[in-house]
Write a protein that holds these residues in place. Structure first.
Motif, PDB file in Angstrom:
ATOM      1  N   GLN A 134       0.817  -1.203   0.000  1.00 13.69           N
ATOM      2  CA  GLN A 134       0.000   0.000   0.000  1.00 13.69           C
ATOM      3  C   GLN A 134       0.858   1.264   0.000  1.00 13.69           C
ATOM      4  O   GLN A 134       0.445   2.306  -0.527  1.00 13.69           O
ATOM      5  N   GLU A 135       2.051   1.171   0.567  1.00 14.66           N
ATOM      6  CA  GLU A 135       2.937   2.338   0.682  1.00 14.66           C
ATOM      7  C   GLU A 135       3.759   2.592  -0.585  1.00 14.66           C
ATOM      8  O   GLU A 135       4.399   3.656  -0.666  1.00 14.66           O
ATOM      9  N   THR A 136       3.745   1.671  -1.532  1.00 13.59           N
ATOM     10  CA  THR A 136       4.661   1.795  -2.692  1.00 13.59           C
ATOM     11  C   THR A 136       3.940   1.632  -4.029  1.00 13.59           C
ATOM     12  O   THR A 136       4.394   0.854  -4.881  1.00 13.59           O
ATOM     13  N   PRO A 137       2.846   2.332  -4.277  1.00  9.52           N
ATOM     14  CA  PRO A 137       2.135   2.131  -5.545  1.00  9.52           C
ATOM     15  C   PRO A 137       2.956   2.614  -6.728  1.00  9.52           C
ATOM     16  O   PRO A 137       3.793   3.526  -6.608  1.00  9.52           O
ATOM     17  N   TYR A 138       2.726   1.985  -7.867  1.00  9.45           N
ATOM     18  CA  TYR A 138       3.333   2.476  -9.096  1.00  9.45           C
ATOM     19  C   TYR A 138       2.720   3.822  -9.462  1.00  9.45           C
ATOM     20  O   TYR A 138       1.517   4.031  -9.336  1.00  9.45           O
ATOM     21  N   ARG A 139       3.550   4.710  -9.908  1.00  8.72           N
ATOM     22  CA  ARG A 139       3.076   5.982 -10.452  1.00  8.72           C
ATOM     23  C   ARG A 139       4.196   6.594 -11.272  1.00  8.72           C
ATOM     24  O   ARG A 139       5.360   6.217 -11.142  1.00  8.72           O
ATOM     25  N   PHE A 140       3.826   7.515 -12.131  1.00  6.25           N
ATOM     26  CA  PHE A 140       4.828   8.211 -12.935  1.00  6.25           C
ATOM     27  C   PHE A 140       5.273   9.452 -12.174  1.00  6.25           C
ATOM     28  O   PHE A 140       4.457  10.283 -11.771  1.00  6.25           O
ATOM     29  N   ASP A 141       6.573   9.574 -11.948  1.00  5.59           N
ATOM     30  CA  ASP A 141       7.112  10.714 -11.226  1.00  5.59           C
ATOM     31  C   ASP A 141       6.920  11.995 -12.038  1.00  5.59           C
ATOM     32  O   ASP A 141       7.081  11.993 -13.260  1.00  5.59           O
TER      33      ASP A 141
END
Length: 214
Positions: free
Chosen positions: A206-213
């Motif tokens: 839950q603390e490390t979702p994929y996302r585009f920086d």
């Protein structure tokens, strides 16, 4: 405390939030309860090793510590584990002494590397008409089919007295990244999706979702 000094006082993970190899290390950091800074590699086309924490291979992730820099996800995870207290019971790749387990780990890592090559090839306008690109995609499909067929037996063969395994973390990151980057449809992989749903209940996920920086 000045930012530069504060950064050196705790480990720095160098990578990208959209990278499955980086996410492996961030999950381990969360599981090990390691406080760290995160430095984003903005340009994956950069040919400057310093942008990758000094890694001459021009790859992510790296881990910068006061003692030196660690290159690659597995090296980073081992160092995060060594820094943890108490150290959780982790099953590492060298602990996988049955063919189904060792082969599962090998294919997960191969599939992750292949996926990166396909993504980078797409950025370079490679297409499935390119023989090498087509072979990589076929290999990825073959590996995912094998993992789907053998996931249940492989996971069942893991030592029950464990807090975490590198195989589980990498498998989760692979399957969910294929979805995130839309590289390969994953809806038909019922065993792998069931595993991901179970594993996703961990706080570290839950603390490390994929996302585009940005």
């Amino acid at each position: 405390m000045p930012a530069a000094i504060e950064e050196l006082a705790r480990p720095v993970i160098i990578g990208r939030s959209s990278s499955h190899f980086t996410r492996i290390t961030r999950i381990f950091a969360a599981e090990m309860r390691i406080d760290y800074s995160f430095r984003v590699v903005r340009d994956l086309m950069s040919s400057n090793p310093e942008d990758y924490g000094g890694n001459p291979a021009l790859r992510i992730p790296s881990l910068q510590t006061p003692q030196g820099v660690w290159f690659g996800a597995l090296n980073v995870c081992r160092e995060l584990w060594r820094r943890s207290s108490p150290r959780p019971r982790v099953v590492w790749p060298e602990d996988l002494d049955e063919p189904v387990l060792a082969n599962a780990q090998e294919l997960v890592l191969q599939a992750m590397a292949t996926e990166v090559s396909l993504i980078m090839g797409k950025l370079a306008d490679a297409s499935d008409s390119n023989a090498h690109h087509a072979k990589m995609r076929k290999g990825l499909v073959n590996m995912m089919s094998w993992l789907e067929e053998n996931a249940r037996s492989a996971l069942a063969a893991l030592p029950p007295q464990r807090d975490l395994s590198y195989l589980e973390v990498t498998l989760f990151c692979l399957v969910t990244h294929l979805q995130f980057r839309d590289v390969l449809p994953t809806a038909s992989y019922s065993e792998l999706n069931d595993f991901c749903q179970r594993f996703a209940t961990r706080a570290s996920i839950q603390e490390t979702p994929y996302r585009f920086d940005t």
